[in-house]
Design an enzyme around this catalytic site. Structure first.
Site, PDB file in Angstrom:
ATOM      1  N   HIS A   5      -3.521   2.075   1.022  1.00  0.00           N
ATOM      2  CA  HIS A   5      -2.547   0.992   0.802  1.00  0.00           C
ATOM      3  C   HIS A   5      -3.250  -0.332   1.056  1.00  0.00           C
ATOM      4  CE1 HIS A   5       1.881  -0.423   1.382  1.00  0.00           C
ATOM      5  NE2 HIS A   5       1.110  -1.459   1.044  1.00  0.00           N
ATOM      6  N   HIS A  61      -4.058  -4.133  -1.038  1.00  0.00           N
ATOM      7  CA  HIS A  61      -3.900  -5.025  -2.199  1.00  0.00           C
ATOM      8  C   HIS A  61      -5.165  -5.857  -2.341  1.00  0.00           C
ATOM      9  CE1 HIS A  61       0.461  -4.166  -2.441  1.00  0.00           C
ATOM     10  NE2 HIS A  61       0.362  -4.053  -1.128  1.00  0.00           N
ATOM     11  N   ARG A 108      -8.542 -17.564 -10.598  1.00  0.00           N
ATOM     12  CA  ARG A 108      -8.128 -18.156 -11.868  1.00  0.00           C
ATOM     13  C   ARG A 108      -8.815 -17.558 -13.082  1.00  0.00           C
ATOM     14  NH1 ARG A 108      -6.760 -24.497 -10.743  1.00  0.00           N
ATOM     15  NH2 ARG A 108      -5.570 -24.161  -8.829  1.00  0.00           N
ATOM     16  N   GLY A 158       7.074  -5.736  -4.944  1.00  0.00           N
ATOM     17  CA  GLY A 158       8.093  -6.754  -5.195  1.00  0.00           C
ATOM     18  C   GLY A 158       9.279  -6.607  -4.257  1.00  0.00           C
ATOM     19  N   HIS A 218       6.148   0.975  -3.038  1.00  0.00           N
ATOM     20  CA  HIS A 218       6.595   0.382  -1.785  1.00  0.00           C
ATOM     21  C   HIS A 218       8.095   0.651  -1.671  1.00  0.00           C
ATOM     22  CE1 HIS A 218       2.803  -1.736  -2.093  1.00  0.00           C
ATOM     23  NE2 HIS A 218       3.025  -2.441  -0.998  1.00  0.00           N
ATOM     24  N   GLU A 247      10.918  -0.835   3.202  1.00  0.00           N
ATOM     25  CA  GLU A 247      10.347  -1.900   4.025  1.00  0.00           C
ATOM     26  C   GLU A 247      11.378  -3.023   4.205  1.00  0.00           C
ATOM     27  OE1 GLU A 247       7.321  -4.155   2.081  1.00  0.00           O
ATOM     28  OE2 GLU A 247       6.472  -4.975   3.926  1.00  0.00           O
ATOM     29  N   ASP A 287      -3.051  -2.889   4.244  1.00  0.00           N
ATOM     30  CA  ASP A 287      -2.159  -3.663   3.362  1.00  0.00           C
ATOM     31  C   ASP A 287      -2.847  -4.924   2.816  1.00  0.00           C
ATOM     32  OD1 ASP A 287       0.153  -4.094   1.978  1.00  0.00           O
ATOM     33  OD2 ASP A 287       1.422  -4.533   3.698  1.00  0.00           O
TER      34      ASP A 287
HETATM   35 ZN   LIG Z   1       1.650  -3.327   0.368  1.00  0.00          ZN
END
Ligand SMILES: [Zn+2]
Length: 356
Positions: free
Chosen positions: A28, A30, A84, A185, A213, A216, A294
């Protein structure tokens, strides 16, 4: 020598030292949440010289969020300021994979976002994946770290879900190491599981692993929806799942992997105190619990830190931490043969006498 054959800790060695060098698994994570503070400074100076993110101590002064919404706002600001074009993602991914390798992570599944053409600084999907893939291949050439990639679908944008899975599958056809999908999200904004289901079905039929997810920012009903309506086999966080004993029983009977992230949950207020975190109770109830970082930049804790936190504050023994690592291997979106190889490496390295 590979990291999976690193010598296990000798009796009397320090637990912290052992945990730094033992092979670990992260499910997990990102990608955008791994950006190094120095990289933030440098890219912010390049793109927005007056941004507060250019300050040498931005990292200490800036992270003042106390809830999930505050975290999301600040994470978004960093990403939009600094990431970017494909070159930025190539740098981000290369540094992320180097940092994982330095922690002796032997396998990681890394989620990544995608900005469509309507968003600021859009990056074409093939260019985004190509940049991450180049970094992945280069990392694989110099370390035994194995990486799987998971595109993040956004639960409040169900119309984008099927096209995103289709693009991910096209990139997998070209050789990208896309192994699953994840759902991210705002849970609290309400969820249209029926609208998201076709994307999960498409991914499932193509052999991708299904993760979401859930539990939470919303209660057990969010976990039930992810399991029953989307077919998820892995849930991220699930900190509120314990309110429903039937859900916990479902986790156990279906061997659902829980990718839990204690420091994240503490920083966003998903749990009030570490003592309130359910990871220990879930583990003791025989659930397939794993520990993860995370967004390590934003929460200020690496995967190694999370292992140490469990040992020092939540009563996890060396054997428990070994089991969490094996749970993560079991929950990896990889063929059985790959999981068997990972498992053998983890078992060998963690098999010696634990440190005092
Ligand atoms: Zn997460």
């Amino acid at each position: 020598m590979t990291r999976t054959t690193d010598p296990a800790p000798a009796a009397g060695g320090s637990l912290a030292q052992a945990l730094r060098t033992l092979p670990k698994v992260e499910l997990h994570l990102h990608l955008e949440g791994t950006i190094r503070p120095r990289t933030v400074r440098e890219l912010a100076a390049k793109y927005e010289p007056r941004s507060p993110l250019t300050a040498p101590d931005w990292h200490e002064r800036y992270w003042t969020f106390t809830d999930l919404a505050g975290f999301v706002t600040q994470m978004r600001q960093v990403s939009l300021t600094c990431l970017r074009n494909p070159d930025d993602y190539y740098r981000l991914a290369g540094e992320c994979f180097a940092d994982l390798a330095a922690q002796h992570v032997c396998y990681a599944e890394v989620m990544f976002g995608f900005r469509g053409p309507e968003a600021p600084y859009p990056i074409p999907y093939p260019d985004l994946v190509a940049a991450i893939e180049q970094a992945r291949r280069e990392a694989g050439a110099i370390s035994p770290l194995r990486i799987g990639l998971l595109p993040s679908l956004i639960r409040t944008q169900p119309d984008s879900a099927v096209p995103l899975v289709q693009q991910a599958l096209a990139e997998r056809e070209r050789g990208a190491a896309i192994v699953g999908i994840d759902l991210v999200g705002d849970e609290a904004a309400g969820q249209d599981f029926a609208a998201l289901a076709p994307a999960f079905r498409l991914a499932d039929e193509a052999g991708l692993g299904l993760s979401a997810h859930a539990g939470e920012a919303a209660g057990p009903e969010s976990c039930w929806g992810a399991l029953r309506l989307l077919g998820a086999r892995r849930l991220g966080h699930a900190t509120r799942a314990g309110a429903d004993p039937a859900l916990v029983a479902q986790f156990r009977s279906e061997r659902i992997t829980l990718t839990m992230c204690p420091t994240s949950n503490l920083r966003t207020g998903a749990v009030s105190t570490l003592a309130d975190h359910p990871i220990r109770a879930f583990y003791q109830q025989g659930l397939a619990v794993t520990v993860n970082s995370d967004d390590p930049t934003h929460f200020g804790a690496t995967l190694t830190d999370e292992y140490l936190l469990l040992a020092r504050c939540l009563g996890f023994s060396f054997a428990d931490l070994r089991q969490l690592t094996l749970n993560a291997v079991e929950g990896a979106f990889q063929p059985a043969a790959v999981r068997a190889t990972l498992r053998a490496g983890v078992e060998q390295a963690w098999s010696a006498v634990p440190p005092a």
